[in-house]
Design a protein around this motif. Sequence first.
Motif, PDB file in Angstrom:
ATOM      1  N   GLU A   1       0.697  -1.306  -0.032  1.00 50.04           N
ATOM      2  CA  GLU A   1      -0.278  -0.361  -0.442  1.00 50.04           C
ATOM      3  C   GLU A   1       0.977   1.194   0.264  1.00 50.04           C
ATOM      4  O   GLU A   1       0.617   2.272  -0.826  1.00 50.04           O
ATOM      5  CB  GLU A   1      -1.244  -0.152   1.125  1.00 50.04           C
ATOM      6  CG  GLU A   1      -2.266  -0.788   0.714  1.00 50.04           C
ATOM      7  CD  GLU A   1      -2.628  -0.632  -0.368  1.00 50.04           C
ATOM      8  OE1 GLU A   1      -3.491   0.555  -0.517  1.00 50.04           O
ATOM      9  OE2 GLU A   1      -2.714  -0.865  -1.466  1.00 50.04           O
ATOM     10  N   SER A   2       2.044   1.673   0.284  1.00 50.26           N
ATOM     11  CA  SER A   2       3.084   2.434  -0.151  1.00 50.26           C
ATOM     12  C   SER A   2       3.377   1.869  -1.272  1.00 50.26           C
ATOM     13  O   SER A   2       3.500   3.903  -1.750  1.00 50.26           O
ATOM     14  CB  SER A   2       4.447   1.824   1.095  1.00 50.26           C
ATOM     15  OG  SER A   2       3.994   2.507   2.733  1.00 50.26           O
TER      16      SER A   2
ATOM     17  N   ARG B   1      -6.508   4.022  -7.252  1.00 49.37           N
ATOM     18  CA  ARG B   1      -6.433   2.565  -6.612  1.00 49.37           C
ATOM     19  C   ARG B   1      -8.200   1.536  -7.801  1.00 49.37           C
ATOM     20  O   ARG B   1      -8.234   1.110  -7.710  1.00 49.37           O
ATOM     21  CB  ARG B   1      -6.670   2.503  -4.922  1.00 49.37           C
ATOM     22  CG  ARG B   1      -5.678   2.575  -4.230  1.00 49.37           C
ATOM     23  CD  ARG B   1      -5.814   3.317  -3.488  1.00 49.37           C
ATOM     24  NE  ARG B   1      -5.002   2.452  -2.192  1.00 49.37           N
ATOM     25  CZ  ARG B   1      -3.394   3.435  -2.150  1.00 49.37           C
ATOM     26  NH1 ARG B   1      -4.123   4.919  -2.572  1.00 49.37           N
ATOM     27  NH2 ARG B   1      -2.375   3.228  -1.541  1.00 49.37           N
TER      28      ARG B   1
ATOM     29  N   ASP C   1       1.109   3.792  -3.918  1.00 45.59           N
ATOM     30  CA  ASP C   1       0.592   5.253  -3.750  1.00 45.59           C
ATOM     31  C   ASP C   1       2.187   5.915  -4.165  1.00 45.59           C
ATOM     32  O   ASP C   1       2.312   6.956  -4.923  1.00 45.59           O
ATOM     33  CB  ASP C   1       1.048   5.928  -2.191  1.00 45.59           C
ATOM     34  CG  ASP C   1      -0.061   6.643  -1.409  1.00 45.59           C
ATOM     35  OD1 ASP C   1      -1.589   6.491  -1.460  1.00 45.59           O
ATOM     36  OD2 ASP C   1       0.259   7.340  -0.687  1.00 45.59           O
TER      37      ASP C   1
ATOM     38  N   ASN D   1       1.506   7.529   4.069  1.00 46.03           N
ATOM     39  CA  ASN D   1       1.182   7.956   2.973  1.00 46.03           C
ATOM     40  C   ASN D   1       0.874   9.296   3.040  1.00 46.03           C
ATOM     41  O   ASN D   1       1.097  10.322   2.370  1.00 46.03           O
ATOM     42  CB  ASN D   1      -0.189   7.036   2.285  1.00 46.03           C
ATOM     43  CG  ASN D   1       0.273   5.734   1.631  1.00 46.03           C
ATOM     44  OD1 ASN D   1       1.317   6.121   0.949  1.00 46.03           O
ATOM     45  ND2 ASN D   1      -0.508   4.503   1.557  1.00 46.03           N
TER      46      ASN D   1
ATOM     47  N   ALA E   1      -4.585   3.438   2.659  1.00 44.75           N
ATOM     48  CA  ALA E   1      -4.194   2.574   2.019  1.00 44.75           C
ATOM     49  C   ALA E   1      -5.796   1.266   2.139  1.00 44.75           C
ATOM     50  O   ALA E   1      -6.912   1.394   3.227  1.00 44.75           O
ATOM     51  CB  ALA E   1      -3.235   1.851   3.155  1.00 44.75           C
TER      52      ALA E   1
ATOM     53  N   PRO F   1       0.478   2.196   6.474  1.00 47.05           N
ATOM     54  CA  PRO F   1       0.690   2.919   4.828  1.00 47.05           C
ATOM     55  C   PRO F   1       0.350   3.667   5.150  1.00 47.05           C
ATOM     56  O   PRO F   1       0.125   4.943   4.411  1.00 47.05           O
ATOM     57  CB  PRO F   1       0.465   1.785   3.842  1.00 47.05           C
ATOM     58  CG  PRO F   1      -0.502   0.982   5.215  1.00 47.05           C
ATOM     59  CD  PRO F   1       0.432   0.951   6.969  1.00 47.05           C
ATOM     60  N   ALA F   2      -1.529   3.968   5.830  1.00 51.86           N
ATOM     61  CA  ALA F   2      -1.998   5.188   5.607  1.00 51.86           C
ATOM     62  C   ALA F   2      -1.552   6.356   6.413  1.00 51.86           C
ATOM     63  O   ALA F   2      -1.142   7.818   5.589  1.00 51.86           O
ATOM     64  CB  ALA F   2      -3.443   4.816   6.461  1.00 51.86           C
TER      65      ALA F   2
ATOM     66  N   PHE G   1      -3.140  -1.735   7.207  1.00 52.36           N
ATOM     67  CA  PHE G   1      -3.673  -0.333   7.220  1.00 52.36           C
ATOM     68  C   PHE G   1      -2.691   0.642   7.925  1.00 52.36           C
ATOM     69  O   PHE G   1      -3.068   1.538   6.743  1.00 52.36           O
ATOM     70  CB  PHE G   1      -4.298  -1.199   5.947  1.00 52.36           C
ATOM     71  CG  PHE G   1      -4.688  -2.123   5.327  1.00 52.36           C
ATOM     72  CD1 PHE G   1      -4.114  -2.481   4.686  1.00 52.36           C
ATOM     73  CD2 PHE G   1      -5.419  -3.599   6.141  1.00 52.36           C
ATOM     74  CE1 PHE G   1      -4.180  -3.596   4.259  1.00 52.36           C
ATOM     75  CE2 PHE G   1      -5.574  -4.653   5.653  1.00 52.36           C
ATOM     76  CZ  PHE G   1      -5.454  -4.905   4.317  1.00 52.36           C
TER      77      PHE G   1
END
Length: 741
Positions: free
Chosen positions: A542-543, A560, A546, A713, A596, A709-710, A706
């Motif tokens: 998920e990184s 996404r 991005d 990001n 994410a 990464p959230a 998640f």
Amino acid sequence: MKKWTRRAFIGAGVLAGGTLVLGIAIRPGNRASKVAGLIASEGETVMNIWLKIAPDNTITAIIPHAEMGQGVHTALAMMLADEMDADWSKVKFEEAPAEKEYANYSIAKGFIAGNAHFPKFLDETINGIFLTAVKSLNFQITGGSASVRFTGQDAMRIAGAAAKAMLLQAAADTWKVPAEELVAEKSFVKHANSGRSASFGELAPAAAKVKTPSHPKLKSPKEFTLMGTSLPRLDIPAKVTGEAKFGMDVQVPGMKYATVKAAPVFGSKVKSVDTTVGSGQSGVLKIVNLGDAVAVVAEGYWQAKTALDRLPISFESTENDGLNQAEILSRYRQAMDTDHAEGNLETHFKNGDASKALQEAKVLIDAEYQLPFLAHATMEPMNCTAWVQPGKCEIWCGSQNPLGVKAAAAEVLELELDQITVHNQLLGGGFGRRSETDVIKQAILIAKEVDYPVKLIWSREEDTQHDFYREATLSRLKAGLDESGIPTAYSHQFIFKHHPPEAADIPYAVPNQLIQYSSPPSHVPWGNWRSVDHSTHGFLSESFIDEMAHAAKKDPVAYRKSLIKDHPRLLAVLELAYEKSNWGSPLPANWGRGVAIGQSFGSVVAEVAEVEVNLEGKVKVHRVVCVADPGFAIHPDGFTAQMESGIIYGLAAAMTGEITIENGAVAQGNFHNYPVPRMSEAPKIETHILNSGNAPGGAGEPSTPFIAPAVTNAIFAATGIRIRQLPISKTDLRVSIRQTS
């Protein structure tokens, strides 16, 4: 394995101890006769191994899982009671004993067979196969976010529905009326035409003689009366009053205390220690050399700890004594380098020709990510009380696998399983750590040397430095994009693959993929850590997606969405997260939003983090919006709490969590250098549940992967700094320096 009978034991009843008991699945031997003496008190009717009914109309659900804050005792009791149409105020629960009859065949079946549907005539045979297997493995695990989605669906609901059918039939036989004219309602069976009614407690003895239906009719969601509601949890009152008992609370008459110091370098042994108790060691009763650790037994814990700290102990040298974190990472890089002698990559997934597609790509993205070792850091340190007597052993502990505890004790003492008694307590945090039996074995070995019960308590330092850790990981990612930013290739190489097997998969439509891994030797013990491999791959994939969106000059959410059109559940949670987070709305300076998404342990989750990075580089996570699709949330409030819990746990790891190896040993020792978030640091968390009607998913782990990464990001959105190494605290984010450079 013993030869097991061909016929299904559903419907097979035997009179045992004055109570008629019915089994619920094919199995070796007579399963029903064994549980009667384990769970039934005088006058209680055991309808099947999962429930019993008392004459006063009390229904007790027998729950084969440990309670460690996840609310499973309540959720599973709800599933059983709802299918019975039971009066919730009359429902209680007991944790199933550590016995082979309560081995978790539903979990094994769920993880191996997934959501596969077998022909009805094969169901009992399939259940028997899995039951026989888990009995032989002493498998009574609580973990993998599996309790509700597997045990709840395949055991508790079926048990409740079968019991209701038997109660209705018993009433029909007694009143000489068709069963179709009867209804079950709040623990009573009623016949509207005649006005007759009888309680479940009154009907139970006769109902236990009715043949158990092998495929009882289950309710549809629109018929649920308990499932889907947020009933008060059954375990909370005792926790509020202090009556609840955790492992640390156990008191046994005559009990003494012990603590241990293990060899600092994993794999080392005790070289020398004087086990003589000196006259000046007040309260000290015994010093025990355990081989790889030294234990002190005393009248109290502090006396044992003080004496142990003063005890001169030397440990043998090992080949890892000089090993440091940098060298470990160097070995990992060599393991991924196929040109190096130590290089060895295995294929996890391959589709198309990723190498060729990367060469032909208009835009190439290349990144290396690094994650640290992580400890479990349960709030209740490891502990176990053991009493070893001639020919038997009694154990009090909080375990995620009490049957495994019994097997470990039997092995250490060379006794039979029936000579071991395990009293499982509430768990002050598990996260996978309490599925291990190392502390259990230590307590038994210490208790074996004395003639009284011993409570072993690990110090926080021992707990931190002798954990079973989430692996440190290196990851090399590459992606190729075409002229419009659409990905044509995806390559990923990483260190260590454990489970679940799909964790390294990506949901995005990329035609050419090559995902590989290497498993270099490591002296650092590995253990299941909340969400296991999802916790690493959630951050990695998920990184990187991005980074791909940024390279494509696309909004991260829109990018996404364009790549998950074939995944409607993912698309639905992402769209709701977009709406609820106010994605795209203005934020203050140095604030950012990050997103994410993914599927973990059967549930689909999207998270949006709102983050501030001040001029001193300090990160503050202000808000997290979590949208989750668990198929159907049995206990919405409990599910929400688990989403929040998983987010906080993952946030702790993302912000500051790091175990480092110095001279072969763990450098951290307590919360001063392995910190966790304080309440004042916790963000506002908003959870939204989507009941999609898909197969049930888990709750305890799916939100953890998640959040990292959230947040990272979001940091990129706020500062333009891409974080590829966790924890976040290792990256200099001082915006004032960046702005003036």
